[in-house]
Design an enzyme around this catalytic site. Structure first.
Site, short mmCIF file in Angstrom:
data_model
loop_
_atom_site.label_atom_id
_atom_site.label_comp_id
_atom_site.label_asym_id
_atom_site.label_seq_id
_atom_site.Cartn_x
_atom_site.Cartn_y
_atom_site.Cartn_z
N SER A 12 0.83 -1.20 0.00
CA SER A 12 0.00 0.00 0.00
C SER A 12 0.86 1.24 0.00
O SER A 12 1.97 1.25 0.56
CB SER A 12 -0.85 -0.03 1.27
OG SER A 12 -1.44 1.22 1.49
N TYR A 30 -1.95 -0.99 10.95
CA TYR A 30 -2.20 -1.55 9.61
C TYR A 30 -1.00 -1.28 8.70
O TYR A 30 -0.45 -2.18 8.06
CB TYR A 30 -3.48 -0.96 9.00
CG TYR A 30 -3.60 -1.22 7.51
CD1 TYR A 30 -3.85 -2.51 7.04
CD2 TYR A 30 -3.41 -0.20 6.58
CE1 TYR A 30 -3.91 -2.75 5.66
CE2 TYR A 30 -3.47 -0.43 5.21
CZ TYR A 30 -3.74 -1.72 4.77
OH TYR A 30 -3.79 -1.97 3.43
N LYS A 62 1.92 -3.84 6.91
CA LYS A 62 2.29 -3.90 5.48
C LYS A 62 3.80 -3.70 5.33
O LYS A 62 4.46 -4.37 4.56
CB LYS A 62 1.55 -2.82 4.69
CG LYS A 62 0.06 -3.10 4.53
CD LYS A 62 -0.17 -4.24 3.55
CE LYS A 62 -1.59 -4.75 3.61
NZ LYS A 62 -1.81 -5.99 2.88
P1 NAD Z 1 -11.02 -6.99 1.11
O1 NAD Z 1 -11.25 -6.98 2.57
O2 NAD Z 1 -12.18 -6.77 0.20
O3 NAD Z 1 -10.29 -8.35 0.68
C1 NAD Z 1 -9.44 -9.07 1.54
C2 NAD Z 1 -9.93 -10.50 1.57
O4 NAD Z 1 -9.08 -11.28 2.41
C3 NAD Z 1 -11.35 -10.63 2.12
O5 NAD Z 1 -12.12 -11.40 1.23
C4 NAD Z 1 -11.16 -11.35 3.46
O6 NAD Z 1 -12.26 -12.18 3.76
C5 NAD Z 1 -9.88 -12.12 3.21
N1 NAD Z 1 -9.08 -12.44 4.40
C6 NAD Z 1 -8.62 -11.59 5.34
N2 NAD Z 1 -7.90 -12.28 6.26
C7 NAD Z 1 -7.87 -13.58 5.87
C8 NAD Z 1 -7.30 -14.75 6.39
N3 NAD Z 1 -6.58 -14.74 7.53
N4 NAD Z 1 -7.47 -15.92 5.72
C9 NAD Z 1 -8.20 -15.95 4.59
N5 NAD Z 1 -8.79 -14.87 4.04
C10 NAD Z 1 -8.63 -13.69 4.68
O7 NAD Z 1 -9.87 -5.92 0.80
P2 NAD Z 1 -9.31 -5.39 -0.58
O8 NAD Z 1 -9.61 -3.94 -0.66
O9 NAD Z 1 -9.69 -6.30 -1.68
O10 NAD Z 1 -7.75 -5.50 -0.27
C11 NAD Z 1 -6.96 -6.60 -0.69
C12 NAD Z 1 -5.54 -6.39 -0.20
O11 NAD Z 1 -5.03 -5.15 -0.70
C13 NAD Z 1 -5.41 -6.30 1.34
O12 NAD Z 1 -4.23 -6.97 1.72
C14 NAD Z 1 -5.29 -4.81 1.58
O13 NAD Z 1 -4.58 -4.54 2.75
C15 NAD Z 1 -4.53 -4.35 0.35
N6 NAD Z 1 -4.77 -2.92 0.03
C16 NAD Z 1 -6.04 -2.46 -0.12
C17 NAD Z 1 -6.24 -1.10 -0.38
C18 NAD Z 1 -7.63 -0.54 -0.50
O14 NAD Z 1 -7.79 0.67 -0.36
N7 NAD Z 1 -8.66 -1.34 -0.80
C19 NAD Z 1 -5.15 -0.22 -0.52
C20 NAD Z 1 -3.86 -0.75 -0.40
C21 NAD Z 1 -3.68 -2.11 -0.11
N1 UFG Z 2 -12.45 11.21 3.53
C1 UFG Z 2 -13.45 12.08 3.92
N2 UFG Z 2 -14.60 11.54 4.40
C2 UFG Z 2 -14.79 10.19 4.54
C3 UFG Z 2 -13.74 9.33 4.15
C4 UFG Z 2 -12.58 9.88 3.65
O1 UFG Z 2 -13.32 13.29 3.82
O2 UFG Z 2 -15.86 9.77 5.01
C5 UFG Z 2 -11.21 11.80 2.93
C6 UFG Z 2 -9.97 11.50 3.74
O3 UFG Z 2 -9.78 12.44 4.76
C7 UFG Z 2 -8.90 11.53 2.65
C8 UFG Z 2 -9.63 11.02 1.40
O4 UFG Z 2 -11.02 11.21 1.67
O5 UFG Z 2 -8.50 12.86 2.41
C9 UFG Z 2 -9.39 9.55 1.12
O6 UFG Z 2 -9.68 8.77 2.29
P1 UFG Z 2 -9.82 7.19 2.24
O7 UFG Z 2 -10.17 6.74 3.62
O8 UFG Z 2 -10.71 6.77 1.15
O9 UFG Z 2 -8.35 6.70 1.82
P2 UFG Z 2 -6.94 6.93 2.53
O10 UFG Z 2 -6.06 7.65 1.54
O11 UFG Z 2 -7.08 7.53 3.87
O12 UFG Z 2 -6.42 5.45 2.74
C10 UFG Z 2 -6.61 4.42 1.76
C11 UFG Z 2 -6.74 3.08 2.48
C12 UFG Z 2 -5.46 2.75 3.14
C13 UFG Z 2 -4.36 2.74 2.14
C14 UFG Z 2 -4.28 4.08 1.45
C15 UFG Z 2 -3.24 4.10 0.37
O13 UFG Z 2 -7.77 3.15 3.46
O14 UFG Z 2 -5.56 1.45 3.69
O15 UFG Z 2 -5.54 4.39 0.87
O16 UFG Z 2 -3.44 3.04 -0.49
F1 UFG Z 2 -3.20 2.49 2.76
#
Ligand code: NAD
Ligand code: UFG
Length: 337
Positions: free
Chosen positions: A124, A148, A152
């Protein structure tokens, strides 16, 4: 190519499965459904006309993981399984370290036993902490501001040490910026379990009438309109990035790290007005205090992924919000009828 996808029922996993299956790859999923529904996998099958073998279980369950590797000959693993709620990680750090760090250790041990040495890891942009300048390149210093992000970063470092000790391994650490949007069919999308933490699903739920109004966390940042700026990337572009990373691993690159972002930052107010255009309604909002731990602005320099993977995000902001609204309006309750 036969690929194990951990966390494949989740948001990014389900979209990646579609792109993998459409590219002719085979996929097996392990997911404990702690933040997802098996319905997403049925929909992936519906969209692609392909089948996905599914093991419902936890990656922390080593005997189960060993059985999965005994049942199949994999060429690679994509490791999405993880917990991702920043606020929850502050309240329950051990849960996050156990799941995200220990889960990855078990996965790597089982892969090593099985002789599978190609891994794509979901990292991330959070590992860049509060960047000193923008845009962010992969060689920027890393840091974490919450458990979190720390989990990572720990996994990134563990994978680097492990690959150094085992040079036959190929590991791609993909640093995602802010994934949003949904497949253009509106058949799969993001389905948060609880009150959404992230901006885009929150706006969608306001638009569909599930939430009264958006709170904008701060309008006094040093950004053009005072609201936070992020690099939103269409989840389908991100999914395609995984297919490219899998292909890259076939060339035995060792340890590689790529930013997956667009290089373009948009503010919260930009997102609100693009979404209003998509859904044809006003999104009511109020200005609220800054959210603890938030940074003013974050966006990628995606040049390295273009050079190395031949990958570039192609969807526009309007594509992102249109597809979110298409999914949300077709599935007001997500995967739950
Ligand atoms: P998500 O929660 O939709 O998907 C994660 C999946 O992993 C879920 O289906 C959950 O049930 C499964 N899971 C969690 N722990 C598990 C375990 N111990 N065993 C088996 N399954 C398990 O999230 P996502 O948005 O699809 O994210 C996928 C990956 O990308 C995550 O590792 C997350 O940290 C990373 N990531 C997400 C974002 C974002 O903003 N969505 C940004 C950066 C990184
Ligand atoms: N925000 C609001 N109102 C809300 C939610 C978010 O104003 O209800 C704003 C936040 O303050 C920020 C922007 O919208 O300025 C984006 O916020 P998000 O929560 O959507 O995303 P972040 O950038 O905070 O974080 C996300 C994931 C993290 C990941 C990161 C970079 O939640 O896990 O992107 O990939 F690490």
């Amino acid at each position: 190519m036969n690929v194990l996808v951990t966390g494949g029922a989740g948001y990014i996993g389900s979209h990646t499965l579609v792109e993998m299956l459409n590219a002719g790859m085979d996929a097996v999923v392990v997911d404990n459904l702690c933040n997802s529904s098996a319905e997403s996998l049925l929909r992936v099958e519906q969209l692609t006309g392909r089948t996905v073998q599914f093991y419902q279980g936890d990656i922390l369950n080593k005997p189960l993981m060993q059985k999965i590797f005994a049942d199949h000959k994999f060429d690679a693993v994509i490791h999405f399984a993880g917990l991702k709620a920043v606020g929850e990680s502050v309240a329950k750090p051990l849960k996050y370290y156990q799941n995200n760090v220990c889960g990855t250790l078990i996965l790597c041990e089982v892969m090593q036993e099985a002789g599978v040495h190609n891994l794509v890891f979901s990292s991330s942009a959070t590992v860049y902490g509060d960047p000193a300048s923008l845009p962010i390149t992969e060689d920027f210093p890393t840091s974490a501001t919450n458990p979190y992000g720390q989990s990572k970063l720990m996994v990134e470092n563990i994978l680097a040490d492990f690959q150094r000790a085992n040079p036959q391994w190929n590991i791609a650490r993909l640093r995602y910026f802010n994934p949003v949007g949904a497949h253009e069919s509106g058949i799969i999308g993001e389905d948060p379990n609880d009150i959404p933490n992230n901006l885009m699903p929150y706006i969608s739920q306001v638009a569909i009438g599930k939430r009264e109004k958006l709170s904008i966390f701060g309008n006094d940042y040093p950004t053009p309109d005072g609201t936070g700026v992020r690099d939103y990337i269409h989840v389908v572009d991100l999914a395609i990035g995984h297919v490219k990373a899998l292909e890259k691993l076939q060339t035995s690159p060792g340890l590689v790290t790529y930013n997956l972002g667009t290089g373009q930052g948009y503010s919260v107010l930009d997102m609100v007005s693009a979404f209003e255009k998509a859904c044809g309604k006003k999104i009511p909002y109020q200005i609220a205090p800054r959210r603890a731990g938030d940074i003013a602005a974050c966006y990628a320099d995606p040049t390295y992924a273009l050079q190395e993977l031949g990958w570039k995000a192609t969807h526009t902001l309007q594509d992102m919000v249109n597809s979110s609204w298409h999914w949300q309006s077709k599935n007001p309750n997500g995967y739950h009828a």
